[in-house]
Design a protein around this motif. Structure first.
Motif, mmCIF file in Angstrom:
data_model
loop_
_atom_site.group_PDB
_atom_site.id
_atom_site.type_symbol
_atom_site.label_atom_id
_atom_site.label_comp_id
_atom_site.label_asym_id
_atom_site.label_seq_id
_atom_site.Cartn_x
_atom_site.Cartn_y
_atom_site.Cartn_z
ATOM 1 N N PRO A 175 0.830 -1.202 0.000
ATOM 2 C CA PRO A 175 0.000 0.000 0.000
ATOM 3 C C PRO A 175 0.868 1.256 0.000
ATOM 4 N N ALA A 176 0.221 2.391 -0.020
ATOM 5 C CA ALA A 176 0.927 3.676 0.022
ATOM 6 C C ALA A 176 1.553 3.880 1.395
ATOM 7 N N GLY A 177 2.393 4.892 1.475
ATOM 8 C CA GLY A 177 2.995 5.285 2.747
ATOM 9 C C GLY A 177 4.471 5.580 2.628
ATOM 10 N N PHE A 178 5.182 4.797 1.799
ATOM 11 C CA PHE A 178 6.617 5.005 1.710
ATOM 12 C C PHE A 178 6.979 6.309 1.009
ATOM 13 N N GLU A 179 6.050 6.880 0.260
ATOM 14 C CA GLU A 179 6.325 8.175 -0.368
ATOM 15 C C GLU A 179 6.616 9.252 0.678
ATOM 16 N N GLU A 180 6.160 9.040 1.902
ATOM 17 C CA GLU A 180 6.452 9.980 2.982
ATOM 18 C C GLU A 180 7.949 10.002 3.305
ATOM 19 N N PHE A 181 8.623 8.876 3.128
ATOM 20 C CA PHE A 181 10.088 8.836 3.263
ATOM 21 C C PHE A 181 10.723 9.775 2.245
ATOM 22 N N PHE A 182 10.266 9.700 0.991
ATOM 23 C CA PHE A 182 10.800 10.577 -0.057
ATOM 24 C C PHE A 182 10.659 12.041 0.342
ATOM 25 N N LEU A 183 9.490 12.394 0.874
ATOM 26 C CA LEU A 183 9.254 13.791 1.246
ATOM 27 C C LEU A 183 10.098 14.212 2.439
ATOM 28 N N GLU A 184 10.349 13.276 3.373
ATOM 29 C CA GLU A 184 11.125 13.635 4.552
ATOM 30 C C GLU A 184 12.619 13.766 4.247
ATOM 31 N N ILE A 185 13.182 12.829 3.528
ATOM 32 C CA ILE A 185 14.623 12.898 3.251
ATOM 33 C C ILE A 185 14.924 13.745 2.022
ATOM 34 N N GLY A 186 13.975 13.853 1.108
ATOM 35 C CA GLY A 186 14.213 14.525 -0.159
ATOM 36 C C GLY A 186 14.451 16.015 -0.038
ATOM 37 N N GLN A 187 15.273 16.505 -0.936
ATOM 38 C CA GLN A 187 15.494 17.942 -1.056
ATOM 39 C C GLN A 187 14.793 18.407 -2.326
ATOM 40 N N PRO A 188 14.083 19.541 -2.261
ATOM 41 C CA PRO A 188 13.372 20.012 -3.451
ATOM 42 C C PRO A 188 14.310 20.150 -4.656
ATOM 43 N N VAL A 189 13.820 19.749 -5.811
ATOM 44 C CA VAL A 189 14.577 19.906 -7.048
ATOM 45 C C VAL A 189 14.452 21.356 -7.494
ATOM 46 N N VAL A 190 15.583 21.993 -7.701
ATOM 47 C CA VAL A 190 15.626 23.365 -8.189
ATOM 48 C C VAL A 190 16.423 23.336 -9.493
ATOM 49 N N ALA A 191 15.820 23.839 -10.578
ATOM 50 C CA ALA A 191 16.479 23.823 -11.884
ATOM 51 C C ALA A 191 17.871 24.439 -11.796
ATOM 52 N N GLY A 192 18.848 23.754 -12.353
ATOM 53 C CA GLY A 192 20.215 24.261 -12.403
ATOM 54 C C GLY A 192 21.048 23.970 -11.166
ATOM 55 N N ARG A 193 20.421 23.402 -10.123
ATOM 56 C CA ARG A 193 21.163 23.073 -8.906
ATOM 57 C C ARG A 193 21.295 21.557 -8.775
ATOM 58 N N PRO A 194 22.484 21.091 -8.371
ATOM 59 C CA PRO A 194 22.664 19.643 -8.209
ATOM 60 C C PRO A 194 21.968 19.132 -6.954
ATOM 61 N N GLY A 195 21.803 17.828 -6.904
ATOM 62 C CA GLY A 195 21.221 17.195 -5.726
ATOM 63 C C GLY A 195 22.249 17.072 -4.615
ATOM 64 N N PRO A 196 21.844 16.470 -3.503
ATOM 65 C CA PRO A 196 22.734 16.326 -2.354
ATOM 66 C C PRO A 196 23.860 15.338 -2.640
ATOM 67 N N ALA A 197 24.944 15.469 -1.900
ATOM 68 C CA ALA A 197 26.031 14.490 -1.976
ATOM 69 C C ALA A 197 25.554 13.200 -1.318
#
Length: 168
Positions: A118-140
């Motif tokens: 079922p759903a629920g694990f997407e909350e992990f993505f939102l908690e650890i994830g950093q917003p994608v900003v055009a032209g900026r790299p992701g986290p190390a």
């Protein structure tokens, strides 16, 4: 009965390019359908896996994870512990409680759909994830990031494993 089970179901339409996009590991994950949208039944994420990218081996205690490969090639950790190639149009299902991972072994990005039931694990993505900003790299993605992912993931029933099967 949970609040999500009581929410009336409705038709969900998500246009191309829409959804919340976050960096998780070195992937760009765009949430297309969440548990809130589906009364907890499933979630759907469109994921861009960069060359040589993908999460470490892990196990989900609460849900099954399925992949549909739209573009590019992935290697999937099979039941026998070996990596197996899957290309565009391929589908992979990782049952709940099974060690798994996916990895892009190529020099080109891969694009996949990830379905959690079922759903629920997407909350992990939102908690650890950093917003994608055009032209900026992701986290190390270093040892500190993996340790943080393991700690946050444990709250969502995920355990990150080393290649030898031990907890990271």
């Amino acid at each position: 009965m949970s609040k999500l089970d009581q929410k009336p179901l409705r038709v969900l339409t998500v246009p191309a390019g829409a959804g919340t996009s976050v960096w998780v590991y070195d992937d760009v994950d765009t949430l297309k359908a969440t548990g809130e949208d589906t009364a907890g039944r499933m979630s759907l994420t469109e994921t861009i896996v960069p060359p040589r990218g993908g999460p470490p081996p892990h196990v989900h205690a609460n849900e099954s994870e399925s992949l549909y490969i739209l573009e590019g090639d992935l290697e999937i950790l099979g039941d026998d512990g070996r990596m197996v190639g899957v290309g565009p149009g391929g589908f992979v299902h990782f049952p709940q409680g099974v060690l798994h991972r996916f990895h892009n072994p190529t020099d080109e990005p891969s694009k996949i759909l990830i379905i959690f039931t079922p759903a629920g694990f997407e909350e992990f993505f939102l908690e650890i994830g950093q917003p994608v900003v055009a032209g900026r790299p992701g986290p190390a993605v270093d040892a500190e990031y993996i340790a943080r992912a393991d700690e946050i993931g444990s709250r969502y029933g995920q355990t990150i494993r080393t290649e030898s099967g031990g907890r990271s």
